[in-house]
Design a protein around this motif. Structure first.
Motif, short mmCIF file in Angstrom:
data_model
loop_
_atom_site.label_atom_id
_atom_site.label_comp_id
_atom_site.label_asym_id
_atom_site.label_seq_id
_atom_site.Cartn_x
_atom_site.Cartn_y
_atom_site.Cartn_z
N TRP A 79 7.90 0.43 8.92
CA TRP A 79 8.50 1.44 8.62
C TRP A 79 7.78 2.75 8.80
N ALA A 89 13.86 -0.14 6.34
CA ALA A 89 13.42 -1.09 5.34
C ALA A 89 14.64 -1.41 4.17
N HIS A 112 11.49 0.36 -3.21
CA HIS A 112 11.10 1.34 -2.29
C HIS A 112 11.61 2.55 -1.78
N HIS A 128 5.42 -3.05 6.89
CA HIS A 128 6.36 -3.62 5.69
C HIS A 128 6.41 -5.47 5.31
N GLU A 130 7.48 -8.45 4.21
CA GLU A 130 9.24 -8.49 3.50
C GLU A 130 9.08 -9.88 3.41
N SER A 167 4.48 -4.02 0.57
CA SER A 167 4.97 -5.23 0.09
C SER A 167 5.68 -5.15 -1.37
#
Length: 226
Positions: A79, A89, A112, A128, A130, A167
């Motif tokens: 990102w 994101a 975020h 990122h 995920e 995260s």
């Protein structure tokens, strides 16, 4: 004797197996999905999109047995601050999604949406993190900790100019894991603030987590392999 496990970079060809793993192992245990009683048919397209996004980059990990079965995975994407919006994101609800599903994705995106204003100004690209998941029968073996830095070779990090790792963590176990490994919580959305159209709290998890956390760790605080 513990079964031998192989940690390797996830490839695009792994997408179907990763999706099967997430639906079978991650979805039933994810605290928010359980609390909101989300249906597997609602979450499957979200997982598919997330997997495709993450496998565009060389930073995701699958942990497999000798026979090739996936027993754990970590899905990472890139990102960039320069992105026009947070599309890199964000999670999008399918048309006709239930109220609970819409609230769930709105919460993830809200977590975020102001990341770049919260993060240090010298960070312009982040990894990122995920989804991180370890299946039953393989937990408490240090797999989640090892996955934190798997496939984060310094060369690749430098190639993508990564300045940190972010995260969102929904489970108490993942929140504790990241805290122990030097991640800092930038923002937390209390689960008590997630309400339905009648004003009732709809997100009450059973694992001790009180909210969804957005965490960051600067890249220089990792020990990376050359």
């Amino acid at each position: 004797m513990q079964q031998k496990l192989i940690f390797r970079q996830a490839e695009k060809s792994d997408a179907p197996a990763i999706l099967e793993y997430l639906l079978e192992h991650f979805f039933p245990e994810e605290p928010c999905s359980k609390a909101l009683k989300l249906h597997i048919s609602e979450i499957e397209p979200i997982y598919e999109s997330l997997i495709d996004r993450c496998l565009d980059f060389p930073f995701s990990t699958v942990v497999v047995t000798d026979s090739g079965d996936i027993v754990a995975c970590l899905l990472n994407s890139i990102w960039r601050r320069e992105d026009v919006s947070s599309d890199g994101a964000d999670y999008e609800a399918e048309e006709g999604a239930t109220e609970n599903m819409t609230k769930f994705l709105k919460m993830l995106n809200q977590c975020h949406e102001d990341f770049w204003s919260l993060s240090p100004s010298d960070i312009h690209v982040v990894l990122h993190r995920e989804i991180s998941s370890v299946s039953d029968g393989f937990k408490r073996r240090g797999i989640a900790t090892k996955m934190l830095t798997a496939n984060m070779e310094k060369r690749k990090i430098d190639d993508f100019c990564v300045g940190g790792v972010i995260s969102e963590t929904s489970s108490h176990a993942n929140q504790i894991l990241l805290e122990k490994n030097g991640f800092k919580c930038l923002k937390e959305i209390p689960y008590s603030s997630i309400l339905d159209s009648q004003g009732n709290q709809i997100l009450k998890t059973d694992d001790g987590a009180q909210g969804l956390r957005l965490n960051l760790k600067r890249i220089e605080h990792f020990e990376l392999l050359d």
